[in-house]
Design a protein around this motif. Structure first.
Motif, mmCIF file in Angstrom:
data_model
loop_
_atom_site.group_PDB
_atom_site.id
_atom_site.type_symbol
_atom_site.label_atom_id
_atom_site.label_comp_id
_atom_site.label_asym_id
_atom_site.label_seq_id
_atom_site.Cartn_x
_atom_site.Cartn_y
_atom_site.Cartn_z
ATOM 1 N N GLU A 9 29.051 62.911 35.531
ATOM 2 C CA GLU A 9 28.986 64.145 34.734
ATOM 3 C C GLU A 9 30.325 64.469 34.091
ATOM 4 O OE1 GLU A 9 28.968 63.756 37.989
ATOM 5 O OE2 GLU A 9 29.313 65.622 39.094
ATOM 6 N N ALA A 10 31.420 63.905 34.677
ATOM 7 C CA ALA A 10 32.756 64.141 34.115
ATOM 8 C C ALA A 10 33.295 62.881 33.432
ATOM 9 C CB ALA A 10 33.713 64.583 35.219
ATOM 10 N N GLY A 11 32.422 61.866 33.303
ATOM 11 C CA GLY A 11 32.825 60.630 32.648
ATOM 12 C C GLY A 11 33.740 59.758 33.496
ATOM 13 N N ILE A 12 33.641 59.897 34.830
ATOM 14 C CA ILE A 12 34.521 59.136 35.721
ATOM 15 C C ILE A 12 33.699 58.168 36.559
ATOM 16 C CG2 ILE A 12 36.269 59.279 37.538
ATOM 17 C CD1 ILE A 12 36.678 62.215 36.766
ATOM 18 N N ASP A 13 34.110 56.903 36.542
ATOM 19 C CA ASP A 13 33.410 55.885 37.325
ATOM 20 C C ASP A 13 34.458 54.882 37.812
ATOM 21 O OD1 ASP A 13 31.766 54.023 38.447
ATOM 22 O OD2 ASP A 13 30.765 53.449 36.583
ATOM 23 N N ILE A 14 34.983 55.111 39.007
ATOM 24 C CA ILE A 14 36.111 54.308 39.501
ATOM 25 C C ILE A 14 35.742 53.607 40.798
ATOM 26 C CG2 ILE A 14 38.500 54.355 40.326
ATOM 27 C CD1 ILE A 14 38.775 57.052 38.751
ATOM 28 N N PHE A 15 35.997 52.302 40.826
ATOM 29 C CA PHE A 15 36.010 51.570 42.089
ATOM 30 C C PHE A 15 37.225 50.659 42.038
ATOM 31 C CE2 PHE A 15 35.538 48.074 44.875
ATOM 32 C CZ PHE A 15 34.954 48.607 46.014
ATOM 33 N N GLN A 16 38.195 50.909 42.861
ATOM 34 C CA GLN A 16 39.424 50.127 42.832
ATOM 35 C C GLN A 16 39.759 49.616 44.232
ATOM 36 O OE1 GLN A 16 41.688 49.543 40.053
ATOM 37 N NE2 GLN A 16 42.464 48.101 41.573
ATOM 38 N N SER A 17 39.818 48.279 44.385
ATOM 39 C CA SER A 17 40.306 47.721 45.652
ATOM 40 C C SER A 17 41.814 47.915 45.705
ATOM 41 C CB SER A 17 39.987 46.232 45.742
ATOM 42 O OG SER A 17 38.603 46.051 45.797
ATOM 43 N N LEU A 18 42.341 48.224 46.869
ATOM 44 C CA LEU A 18 43.760 48.533 46.969
ATOM 45 C C LEU A 18 44.541 47.423 47.644
ATOM 46 C CD1 LEU A 18 43.477 52.268 48.096
ATOM 47 C CD2 LEU A 18 43.527 51.312 45.776
ATOM 48 N N SER A 19 45.780 47.269 47.219
ATOM 49 C CA SER A 19 46.689 46.364 47.916
ATOM 50 C C SER A 19 48.010 47.099 48.097
ATOM 51 C CB SER A 19 46.888 45.067 47.120
ATOM 52 O OG SER A 19 47.881 45.243 46.138
ATOM 53 N N SER A 20 48.965 46.457 48.758
ATOM 54 C CA SER A 20 50.239 47.144 48.968
ATOM 55 C C SER A 20 51.094 47.135 47.701
ATOM 56 C CB SER A 20 50.996 46.553 50.157
ATOM 57 O OG SER A 20 51.045 45.160 50.025
ATOM 58 N N GLU A 21 50.656 46.326 46.688
ATOM 59 C CA GLU A 21 51.237 46.448 45.346
ATOM 60 C C GLU A 21 50.491 47.566 44.633
ATOM 61 O OE1 GLU A 21 53.800 44.573 44.015
ATOM 62 O OE2 GLU A 21 53.948 43.950 46.111
ATOM 63 N N PRO A 22 51.214 48.402 43.873
ATOM 64 C CA PRO A 22 50.528 49.516 43.226
ATOM 65 C C PRO A 22 49.474 49.065 42.214
ATOM 66 C CG PRO A 22 52.918 49.815 43.170
ATOM 67 C CD PRO A 22 52.666 48.426 43.661
ATOM 68 N N SER A 23 48.349 49.766 42.212
ATOM 69 C CA SER A 23 47.336 49.610 41.167
ATOM 70 C C SER A 23 47.395 50.859 40.303
ATOM 71 C CB SER A 23 45.931 49.526 41.769
ATOM 72 O OG SER A 23 45.850 48.521 42.734
ATOM 73 N N ILE A 24 47.082 50.681 39.018
ATOM 74 C CA ILE A 24 47.050 51.834 38.116
ATOM 75 C C ILE A 24 45.602 52.127 37.743
ATOM 76 C CG2 ILE A 24 47.839 52.791 35.918
ATOM 77 C CD1 ILE A 24 50.174 52.193 37.669
ATOM 78 N N ILE A 25 45.194 53.347 37.956
ATOM 79 C CA ILE A 25 43.842 53.777 37.588
ATOM 80 C C ILE A 25 43.979 54.791 36.461
ATOM 81 C CG2 ILE A 25 41.769 54.991 38.372
ATOM 82 C CD1 ILE A 25 42.538 54.112 41.255
ATOM 83 N N ARG A 26 43.288 54.532 35.357
ATOM 84 C CA ARG A 26 43.370 55.456 34.217
ATOM 85 C C ARG A 26 42.010 56.053 33.923
ATOM 86 N NH1 ARG A 26 46.679 51.148 32.699
ATOM 87 N NH2 ARG A 26 48.859 51.758 32.348
ATOM 88 N N PHE A 27 41.979 57.349 33.688
ATOM 89 C CA PHE A 27 40.737 58.002 33.277
ATOM 90 C C PHE A 27 41.079 59.341 32.649
ATOM 91 C CE2 PHE A 27 41.635 59.645 37.485
ATOM 92 C CZ PHE A 27 41.268 60.984 37.414
ATOM 93 N N THR A 28 40.084 59.915 31.996
ATOM 94 C CA THR A 28 40.212 61.273 31.476
ATOM 95 C C THR A 28 38.981 62.037 31.939
ATOM 96 O OG1 THR A 28 41.420 60.488 29.534
ATOM 97 C CG2 THR A 28 40.430 62.670 29.384
ATOM 98 N N ALA A 29 39.198 63.104 32.673
ATOM 99 C CA ALA A 29 38.073 63.898 33.172
ATOM 100 C C ALA A 29 37.567 64.795 32.046
ATOM 101 C CB ALA A 29 38.516 64.734 34.377
ATOM 102 N N LEU A 30 36.263 64.746 31.799
ATOM 103 C CA LEU A 30 35.707 65.458 30.653
ATOM 104 C C LEU A 30 35.174 66.843 31.009
ATOM 105 C CD1 LEU A 30 33.764 62.463 29.048
ATOM 106 C CD2 LEU A 30 36.096 63.265 28.548
ATOM 107 N N LYS A 31 35.022 67.103 32.310
ATOM 108 C CA LYS A 31 34.360 68.349 32.693
ATOM 109 C C LYS A 31 35.038 68.944 33.928
ATOM 110 C CE LYS A 31 29.587 69.864 33.573
ATOM 111 N NZ LYS A 31 29.451 69.981 35.030
ATOM 112 N N PRO A 32 35.391 70.229 33.879
ATOM 113 C CA PRO A 32 35.985 70.875 35.059
ATOM 114 C C PRO A 32 35.025 70.839 36.242
ATOM 115 C CG PRO A 32 36.311 72.240 33.110
ATOM 116 C CD PRO A 32 35.352 71.150 32.722
ATOM 117 N N GLY A 33 35.592 70.804 37.438
ATOM 118 C CA GLY A 33 34.776 70.790 38.646
ATOM 119 C C GLY A 33 35.565 70.175 39.781
#
Ligand SMILES: [Cu+2]
Length: 136
Positions: A83-107
């Protein structure tokens, strides 16, 4: 007796302060940098995200820099809020990952780690969850 009163005063004074602070400890309010990006840094570990409450503005790009503690246990970061245009699945490691998104709806949207080992409780059940609050 005087020592006891002093001790009591210290407990009465310090204890509420530490409890009051605990609620705010994991909260991070992102500010917009000169490039117009809201940056958040998150560390994930057994079994937490820090911070576990982040506040961002709607319709302003967000960049999450996320890494996990260097340990064997795998973690990921999941945030599904169509509903806010966000769909994230990120596997993590001890090296930094960058996740980018823009939330479209308050909540308020839940994020979590969806890992689970055999019959043990899921990481989410053990505390690996948090809230993304999107403000207008
Ligand atoms: Cu996990």
């Amino acid at each position: 007796m005087r020592r006891f009163q002093f001790f009591l005063a210290v407990i009465l004074f310090i204890f509420p302060l530490s409890v009051g602070a605990a609620g705010e400890e994991g909260k991070f309010v992102a500010s917009v940098d000169k490039n117009g990006v809201q940056r958040v840094e998150i560390i994930a570990g057994r079994y937490y995200f820090h911070p576990n409450y982040m506040v961002v503005k709607a319709n302003v790009p967000v960049e999450i820099n996320i890494r996990k503690e260097p340990e064997m246990v795998p973690h990921d970061f999941v945030l599904k809020a169509p509903e806010a245009g966000i769909d994230i699945f990120q596997s993590l490691s001890s090296e930094p990952s960058i996740i980018r998104f823009t939330a479209l709806k308050p909540g308020k949207y839940l994020f979590y780690c969806d890992r689970k080992f055999l019959f043990f409780k899921s990481h989410k059940e053990q505390g690996m969850e948090g809230v993304l609050e999107v403000t207008p």
